[in-house]
Design a protein around this motif. Structure first.
Motif, PDB file in Angstrom:
ATOM      1  N   TYR A  90       0.833  -1.204   0.000  1.00 11.53           N
ATOM      2  CA  TYR A  90       0.000   0.000   0.000  1.00 11.53           C
ATOM      3  C   TYR A  90       0.870   1.257   0.000  1.00 11.53           C
ATOM      4  O   TYR A  90       0.628   2.204  -0.755  1.00 11.53           O
ATOM      5  CB  TYR A  90      -0.931  -0.003   1.211  1.00 11.53           C
ATOM      6  N   THR A  94       1.007   4.098  -2.960  1.00 14.99           N
ATOM      7  CA  THR A  94       0.628   5.490  -2.698  1.00 14.99           C
ATOM      8  C   THR A  94       1.778   6.459  -2.961  1.00 14.99           C
ATOM      9  O   THR A  94       1.537   7.635  -3.242  1.00 14.99           O
ATOM     10  CB  THR A  94       0.108   5.681  -1.264  1.00 14.99           C
ATOM     11  N   LYS A 105      -1.911   3.430  -8.568  1.00 14.94           N
ATOM     12  CA  LYS A 105      -2.316   4.483  -7.629  1.00 14.94           C
ATOM     13  C   LYS A 105      -3.648   5.091  -8.056  1.00 14.94           C
ATOM     14  O   LYS A 105      -4.519   5.343  -7.222  1.00 14.94           O
ATOM     15  CB  LYS A 105      -1.242   5.562  -7.554  1.00 14.94           C
ATOM     16  N   THR A 106      -3.822   5.307  -9.348  1.00  7.30           N
ATOM     17  CA  THR A 106      -5.073   5.868  -9.859  1.00  7.30           C
ATOM     18  C   THR A 106      -6.239   4.933  -9.544  1.00  7.30           C
ATOM     19  O   THR A 106      -7.303   5.375  -9.112  1.00  7.30           O
ATOM     20  CB  THR A 106      -4.969   6.089 -11.381  1.00  7.30           C
ATOM     21  N   LEU A 142      -6.313   2.569  -7.164  1.00  8.33           N
ATOM     22  CA  LEU A 142      -6.473   2.446  -5.717  1.00  8.33           C
ATOM     23  C   LEU A 142      -7.191   3.648  -5.118  1.00  8.33           C
ATOM     24  O   LEU A 142      -8.050   3.498  -4.248  1.00  8.33           O
ATOM     25  CB  LEU A 142      -5.100   2.266  -5.056  1.00  8.33           C
ATOM     26  N   GLN A 143      -6.880   4.835  -5.593  1.00  9.69           N
ATOM     27  CA  GLN A 143      -7.457   6.041  -5.014  1.00  9.69           C
ATOM     28  C   GLN A 143      -8.677   6.538  -5.777  1.00  9.69           C
ATOM     29  O   GLN A 143      -9.297   7.520  -5.373  1.00  9.69           O
ATOM     30  CB  GLN A 143      -6.402   7.145  -4.955  1.00  9.69           C
ATOM     31  N   THR A 179     -12.510   6.736  -7.361  1.00 11.46           N
ATOM     32  CA  THR A 179     -13.845   6.529  -6.811  1.00 11.46           C
ATOM     33  C   THR A 179     -14.836   6.335  -7.947  1.00 11.46           C
ATOM     34  O   THR A 179     -14.587   6.716  -9.081  1.00 11.46           O
ATOM     35  CB  THR A 179     -14.288   7.742  -5.955  1.00 11.46           C
ATOM     36  N   GLU A 219      -9.354  -1.505   1.020  1.00  9.15           N
ATOM     37  CA  GLU A 219      -8.767  -0.365   1.725  1.00  9.15           C
ATOM     38  C   GLU A 219      -9.266  -0.220   3.155  1.00  9.15           C
ATOM     39  O   GLU A 219      -8.698   0.538   3.933  1.00  9.15           O
ATOM     40  CB  GLU A 219      -8.996   0.944   0.949  1.00  9.15           C
TER      41      GLU A 219
END
Length: 189
Positions: free
Chosen positions: A149, A153, A160-161, A163-164, A166, A181
């Motif tokens: 993780y 990050t 990263k795109t 994972l973060q 929405t 997460e």
């Protein structure tokens, strides 16, 4: 496979041929399922247990040092279990199953059965005395997932795109399924 919670069916066609909608599939040796990581974790436990059983003659050999047996177990059994574990979402149930699998391995190496009425803590103490302190399997999984993780990050790539990122809309009402997460704040608090 779709992540549809509204109940409507999807119609995906390739070259005019309709693709089947499935609940799970295997990709690069890992099970991808709409119910999360549980099927993959249980499959990994089964594969590691089968590898452990195949090495029965090594575990029963008294001429092999216990430290060598531990190294063999880590390289031949635990490595099978830990394939793609960074992608797992751990729940209380799967954490208990991981701990039970590790205890099964240690008991097999020591030649201790459950009928001997020796507690798990005693098995861990015997292992610690014979081989020195070592990290338990669940701690290894958690530490490595946190390390991955952190790596993602700090990067600036597609992972990263994803994972973060929405998705528009809201989560459904009622009890929510645990997300990947959700483990991170639990372990770092």
């Amino acid at each position: 496979m779709t992540t549809n919670t509204n109940g409507f069916s999807t119609d995906i066609r390739v070259n005019g041929e309709k693709l089947d909608c499935v609940n799970r599939f295997k990709y690069l040796g890992a099970i991808i399922a709409d119910e999360g990581s549980k099927p993959e974790i249980l499959a990994r436990i089964a594969q590691a247990t089968a590898a452990l059983a195949k090495l029965k003659t090594i575990w029963n050999d008294m001429n092999i040092a216990f430290s060598s047996k531990i190294r063999l177990m880590r390289s031949l059994v635990i490595s099978i279990f830990l394939y793609v574990f960074e992608s797992w979402t751990l729940t209380a149930y799967t954490e208990r199953r991981i701990q039970a699998m590790e205890m099964r391995c240690l008991r097999k190496l020591l030649g201790i059965t459950y009928r001997d009425h020796i507690s798990n803590e005693e098995v861990r103490n015997i292992t610690r005395q014979a081989n020195g302190p070592h990290e338990d399997l669940l701690t290894t999984v958690k530490r490595s997932k946190l390390k991955w993780y952190g790596h993602i990050t700090r990067s600036s790539g597609l992972a990263k795109t994803i994972l973060q990122g929405t998705v528009q809309g809201e989560r459904r009402r009622s009890r929510q399924k645990k997300r990947w997460e959700d483990n991170i704040p639990e372990w770092t608090a």
